[in-house]
Design a protein around this motif. Structure first.
Motif, PDB file in Angstrom:
ATOM      1  N   UNK A 284       7.681 -13.739  97.052  1.00 27.32           N
ATOM      2  CA  UNK A 284       6.902 -14.236  95.916  1.00 27.32           C
ATOM      3  C   UNK A 284       6.875 -15.766  95.973  1.00 27.32           C
ATOM      4  N   UNK A 285       5.675 -16.325  95.960  1.00 27.23           N
ATOM      5  CA  UNK A 285       5.526 -17.769  96.121  1.00 27.23           C
ATOM      6  C   UNK A 285       5.732 -18.491  94.788  1.00 27.23           C
ATOM      7  N   UNK A 286       6.608 -19.498  94.811  1.00 29.58           N
ATOM      8  CA  UNK A 286       6.868 -20.315  93.620  1.00 29.58           C
ATOM      9  C   UNK A 286       5.570 -20.978  93.151  1.00 29.58           C
ATOM     10  N   UNK A 291       5.155 -15.545  86.349  1.00 30.00           N
ATOM     11  CA  UNK A 291       6.204 -14.827  85.628  1.00 30.00           C
ATOM     12  C   UNK A 291       5.688 -13.738  84.702  1.00 30.00           C
ATOM     13  N   UNK A 292       4.573 -13.116  85.038  1.00 26.96           N
ATOM     14  CA  UNK A 292       3.974 -12.116  84.150  1.00 26.96           C
ATOM     15  C   UNK A 292       4.702 -10.772  84.178  1.00 26.96           C
ATOM     16  N   UNK A 310       9.504 -16.836  84.294  1.00 29.89           N
ATOM     17  CA  UNK A 310      10.328 -17.223  85.457  1.00 29.89           C
ATOM     18  C   UNK A 310       9.711 -16.678  86.751  1.00 29.89           C
ATOM     19  N   UNK A 311       9.824 -17.475  87.803  1.00 27.93           N
ATOM     20  CA  UNK A 311       9.365 -17.019  89.123  1.00 27.93           C
ATOM     21  C   UNK A 311      10.221 -15.821  89.535  1.00 27.93           C
ATOM     22  N   UNK A 312       9.547 -14.714  89.847  1.00 33.05           N
ATOM     23  CA  UNK A 312      10.274 -13.502  90.221  1.00 33.05           C
ATOM     24  C   UNK A 312      10.718 -13.590  91.686  1.00 33.05           C
ATOM     25  N   UNK A 313      11.763 -12.840  91.980  1.00 30.95           N
ATOM     26  CA  UNK A 313      12.354 -12.921  93.327  1.00 30.95           C
ATOM     27  C   UNK A 313      12.597 -11.501  93.863  1.00 30.95           C
TER      28      UNK A 313
END
Ligand code: SF4
Ligand code: SF4
Length: 354
Positions: A284-286, A291-292, A310-313
């Motif tokens: 997942x690209x920052x 963050x949906x 939040x950016x997901x990982x």
């Protein structure tokens, strides 16, 4: 009696049949004046009903490639195994076949599909000219495949060489495409066209397709490449018609040209192009993630960590590479990677984009 062949060489783009549809009146008049019959696919009911009775014969188009070879076609038309002259030693008693496109339009020009672009070209041309006519730049092309009956890959160093166009389909393998997957699709096409009446064409073809499908699905084994090297020459010698013979040639040529990619697939279970879904990793690209949470909901393996804003990982150990997150993400933030992985944070961080 000569048969004028309108059977499709490329089911998606049946060039000769398209031209016949445009020139039905002229074709019917010429049949009356010449000692010929038109060979048309039984499924082309519009053509069959428009042509005068006795001017045509129909054939099952579920294995169209066979009809590009007159001796093989003659046998299949009477329900026998294909028996090309190289095997039978004679073409006596066989109705000769002529190309429907040539019969209608002459041999100087050729209609061909380059991808989905319909190009009308001089029959004597170069791959570079063909790509230019289709609006495809040569810089990002790994190889070009000239379809049946030519059945040959041309690499950039030979794009300027003279070629005689005989095929209806030209496939472009881009620099970012997976050559192994492209070859898998080509061989699947051959196997669909195989009439199934000879062991080496049918079973050998089935083996080649299975090896390539496994390679792209992450189930390849080291020994698979040796199996292709062993099988291809035997198939080329033993298959009863050019369908099986050329399929073997394509597999062998592809292995010579794209050996590194084949090796990566079967030995290291990697897809260097990053396109075979089972062999790539998902990230997942920052720079794109808002963050949906759509990807988190789609992942059935709980392999994604994150919360709103939040950016997901993706946890690579838990990910089974199903691709559901990629399909679910509305922002294009989920990407696949081959050998080169994008930099991503180890844990969710506040989003930079909204
Ligand atoms: S590829 Fe499948 S398993 Fe992996 S993170 Fe995406 S949805 Fe989950
Ligand atoms: S990766 Fe896509 S779906 Fe997942 S949270 Fe980010 S923007 Fe949403």
């Amino acid at each position: 009696m000569t048969l004028v062949n309108f059977m499709p060489l490329d089911r998606s783009h049946p060039v000769a049949l398209e031209l016949l549809r445009l020139n039905l009146g002229e074709a019917a008049q010429r049949v009356a004046a010449e000692d010929v019959r038109l060979l048309v696919p039984a499924s082309a009911t519009d053509v069959v009903t428009a042509l005068p009775e006795g001017s045509f014969v129909t054939a099952d188009d579920s294995f169209g490639f066979v009809y590009a070879n007159d001796t093989a076609a003659a046998r299949v038309l009477v329900g026998e195994k294909p028996l090309p002259s190289a095997v039978s030693g004679t073409t006596a008693g066989v109705d000769p076949l002529v190309s429907g496109e040539e019969w209608l339009c002459g041999s100087e020009r050729k209609v061909v599909y380059v991808g989905d672009a319909r190009v009308e070209s001089a029959a004597q041309t170069t791959v570079a000219e063909l790509l230019g006519a289709a609006g495809v730049g040569t810089d990002d092309v790994k190889a070009v495949y000239l379809g049946y009956p030519t059945c040959s890959f041309v690499v950039p160093a030979h794009f300027g060489d003279a070629v005689t166009l005989a095929c209806d389909e030209v496939r472009v393998i881009g620099a970012g495409d997976c050559a192994v997957d492209a070859v898998r699709e080509i061989l699947d096409g051959f196997h669909r066209e195989c009439c199934g009446r000879c062991v080496f064409g049918n079973e050998g073809g089935h083996q080649l397709c299975a090896i390539l499908a496994d390679a792209c699905a992450g189930k390849g084994q080291d020994a698979d490449l040796d199996l292709i090297r062993d099988l291809a020459p035997t198939m080329a010698e033993q298959a009863l018609c050019e369908v099986g013979q050329r399929m073997a040639h394509v597999a062998a040529q592809a292995l010579d040209l794209f050996g590194d990619e084949f090796e990566a697939h079967v030995s290291r279970h990697q897809c260097p192009a990053g396109t075979c879904r089972a062999l790539v990793t998902y990230h997942i690209l920052v720079s794109r993630c808002t963050g949906c949470g759509e990807c988190l909901d789609a992942c059935e393996e709980d392999a994604i960590e994150g919360k709103a804003g939040f950016v997901h990982v993706i946890d690579q150990r838990a990910c089974v590479r199903c691709g559901k997150c990629l399909d679910a993400c509305p922002k294009g933030a989920v990407v696949t990677a081959g050998l080169k992985k994008p930099k991503t944070p180890p844990h969710p961080i506040p989003c930079r984009v909204h």
